[in-house]
Design an enzyme around this catalytic site. Structure first.
Site, PDB file in Angstrom:
ATOM      1  N   ASP A  29      -1.829 -18.622   2.478  1.00  0.00           N
ATOM      2  CA  ASP A  29      -2.897 -19.383   1.844  1.00  0.00           C
ATOM      3  C   ASP A  29      -3.417 -20.478   2.774  1.00  0.00           C
ATOM      4  O   ASP A  29      -4.620 -20.734   2.845  1.00  0.00           O
ATOM      5  CB  ASP A  29      -2.444 -19.959   0.497  1.00  0.00           C
ATOM      6  CG  ASP A  29      -1.039 -20.505   0.515  1.00  0.00           C
ATOM      7  OD1 ASP A  29      -0.354 -20.397   1.553  1.00  0.00           O
ATOM      8  OD2 ASP A  29      -0.603 -21.039  -0.517  1.00  0.00           O
ATOM      9  N   ASP A  37      -5.177  -7.349   5.728  1.00  0.00           N
ATOM     10  CA  ASP A  37      -6.400  -6.755   5.213  1.00  0.00           C
ATOM     11  C   ASP A  37      -7.353  -7.840   4.725  1.00  0.00           C
ATOM     12  O   ASP A  37      -8.551  -7.858   5.053  1.00  0.00           O
ATOM     13  CB  ASP A  37      -6.042  -5.795   4.074  1.00  0.00           C
ATOM     14  CG  ASP A  37      -7.183  -4.869   3.695  1.00  0.00           C
ATOM     15  OD1 ASP A  37      -8.267  -4.955   4.319  1.00  0.00           O
ATOM     16  OD2 ASP A  37      -7.004  -4.066   2.771  1.00  0.00           O
ATOM     17  N   ASP A  71     -10.966  -9.524   6.742  1.00  0.00           N
ATOM     18  CA  ASP A  71     -12.280  -9.480   6.104  1.00  0.00           C
ATOM     19  C   ASP A  71     -12.861 -10.890   6.016  1.00  0.00           C
ATOM     20  O   ASP A  71     -14.068 -11.094   6.212  1.00  0.00           O
ATOM     21  CB  ASP A  71     -12.190  -8.859   4.710  1.00  0.00           C
ATOM     22  CG  ASP A  71     -12.200  -7.337   4.757  1.00  0.00           C
ATOM     23  OD1 ASP A  71     -12.086  -6.784   5.869  1.00  0.00           O
ATOM     24  OD2 ASP A  71     -12.306  -6.704   3.704  1.00  0.00           O
ATOM     25  N   TYR A 126       0.809  -1.211   0.000  1.00  0.00           N
ATOM     26  CA  TYR A 126       0.000   0.000   0.000  1.00  0.00           C
ATOM     27  C   TYR A 126       0.851   1.274   0.000  1.00  0.00           C
ATOM     28  O   TYR A 126       0.386   2.336  -0.392  1.00  0.00           O
ATOM     29  CB  TYR A 126      -0.930   0.026   1.213  1.00  0.00           C
ATOM     30  CG  TYR A 126      -1.972  -1.078   1.220  1.00  0.00           C
ATOM     31  CD1 TYR A 126      -2.140  -1.924   0.135  1.00  0.00           C
ATOM     32  CD2 TYR A 126      -2.784  -1.283   2.326  1.00  0.00           C
ATOM     33  CE1 TYR A 126      -3.084  -2.935   0.138  1.00  0.00           C
ATOM     34  CE2 TYR A 126      -3.741  -2.298   2.340  1.00  0.00           C
ATOM     35  CZ  TYR A 126      -3.884  -3.117   1.235  1.00  0.00           C
ATOM     36  OH  TYR A 126      -4.821  -4.117   1.242  1.00  0.00           O
ATOM     37  N   LYS A 140       4.422 -15.435   3.368  1.00  0.00           N
ATOM     38  CA  LYS A 140       4.476 -16.205   2.120  1.00  0.00           C
ATOM     39  C   LYS A 140       5.935 -16.439   1.789  1.00  0.00           C
ATOM     40  O   LYS A 140       6.436 -16.100   0.716  1.00  0.00           O
ATOM     41  CB  LYS A 140       3.761 -15.428   0.999  1.00  0.00           C
ATOM     42  CG  LYS A 140       3.510 -16.237  -0.278  1.00  0.00           C
ATOM     43  CD  LYS A 140       2.588 -17.413  -0.087  1.00  0.00           C
ATOM     44  CE  LYS A 140       2.333 -18.110  -1.426  1.00  0.00           C
ATOM     45  NZ  LYS A 140       1.623 -19.401  -1.256  1.00  0.00           N
TER      46      LYS A 140
END
Length: 366
Positions: A223, A247, A251, A141, A191
């Protein structure tokens, strides 16, 4: 106790849910003898409409001098033009960066009384009580270069995921410290099989672990974490991860509770030992423009964000518990907003839910 709090109602349903949270905060002040001085300002689309920018510098300065900031939500389709030079989210990102709010805490608790309101089997949700510590000011970001350009073969774009040792280390410390206050289990999500930033993340996590010998540290690929959050969510205690992963995962995790309307968040400049770190408090849901002005939005996430404010920025854990208890009592009384509605329960609007929780706080003699 006297505290300075900046209220940024924002866009869409933001002003509606924020108004109910302020009612609750004022009830707490009256009940426990605290004075909360509220200063209102515009952010997001509301600020763009008034000033042409997503947040004024003087608003940021006011937030910096306050004890805490309460935010509703930002954004709406009218400001979604990808070519726009100013977007509502710019105000939120600028505020986080200016106040050095690098640690985003998102607790995910499944309220037993709401087990039947989710799309997941109740037996999977038994005992779910976790918190995600998301790094907030680095990664994709904010990384540079970040741009879009034309080439002879078509348009191209680039975003850069960058992290420094210091950025990773400070959020990992928050994760370890949170674990120490809870069940002493920390899951560091990365990751590392693909990304260099994740390999650095894992290295630093392993280097810090000996400083927290009482904490059980494990590493999990993002994942796999996404799958386990649905398969066995009660497995987790504290999850710590970078910006983009956090993020997305939070959610996803919001669906464990049945609705984003139930989940608060805190963005902190560290985890103060005295419970008085500067923080920005907001529900994890968006501005829901289609629900604006309909008295439908669930204000509980924003009200629970006030509870987090009382705990993490104002050092008032007893008052925070009073808010959480009032929410629990109202749910047990059978009242529901539309997003968590269950058969045989009574649906109420935004204002009514706020009033019910406020009255519970006022009536509680404990």
């Amino acid at each position: 106790m006297k505290s300075q709090i900046v209220v940024l109602p924002g866009d869409g349903i933001g002003p509606e849910v924020t108004a109910e949270a302020v009612k609750v905060l004022q009830a707490i002040g009256k009940k426990f003898g605290h004075q909360f001085e509220l200063n209102y300002a515009a952010i997001g689309g509301a600020a763009i409409e008034q000033f042409g920018v997503a947040i004024l510098d003087k608003t940021i300065d006011c937030c910096r001098q306050s004890n805490a900031v309460l935010l509703g939500a930002v954004g709406a389709p009218k400001w979604d033009d990808p070519k726009a030079k100013v977007r509502p989210e710019d105000g939120l990102l600028a505020l986080r960066k200016s106040l050095k709010l690098f640690a985003n805490l998102r607790p995910v608790k499944v309220w037993p009384i709401l087990l039947g309101s989710t799309a997941i089997k109740p037996e999977v949700l038994q005992g779910v009580d976790l918190v995600v510590a998301r790094e907030l000011t680095g990664g994709l970001y904010f990384g540079k270069p970040k741009r879009q350009w034309n080439t002879s073969k078509g348009r191209r774009a680039v975003d850069s995921m960058t992290y420094s040792e210091g950025e990773i280390e400070r959020i990992l410390h928050v994760g370890f410290q949170l674990s120490r206050r809870r069940r002493k289990k920390l899951t560091s999500v990365d990751k590392a099989n693909v990304l260099e930033t994740s390999r650095l993340w894992r290295q630093i996590a392993m280097e810090l672990a000996p400083k927290y010998p009482d904490i059980q540290l494990e590493h999990m690929l993002v994942d796999n974490c996404a799958m386990q959050l649905i398969r066995q969510p009660a497995y987790f205690d504290v999850i710590v991860t970078e910006n983009t992963f956090g993020d997305i995962l939070t959610d996803e995790a919001s669906m464990l509770s049945g609705s984003m309307g139930m989940l608060p968040s805190a963005s902190l400049a560290g985890l103060g030992e005295d419970g008085k770190a500067l923080g920005l408090y907001e529900p994890i849901h968006g501005s829901a423009p289609r629900r604006t002005g309909q008295n439908l939005a669930n204000p509980i996430a924003t009200i629970l964000s006030v509870a987090m404010m009382l705990r993490y920025s104002l050092g008032l854990p007893k008052e925070a518990e009073a808010v959480e208890t009032a929410v629990d009592n109202v749910l047990h009384m059978g009242y529901r907003s539309y997003d968590i509605m269950q058969k045989g329960k009574e649906q109420v609007g935004t204002k009514e839910m706020g009033n019910l929780i406020t009255r519970k706080i006022e009536a509680d003699n404990s």
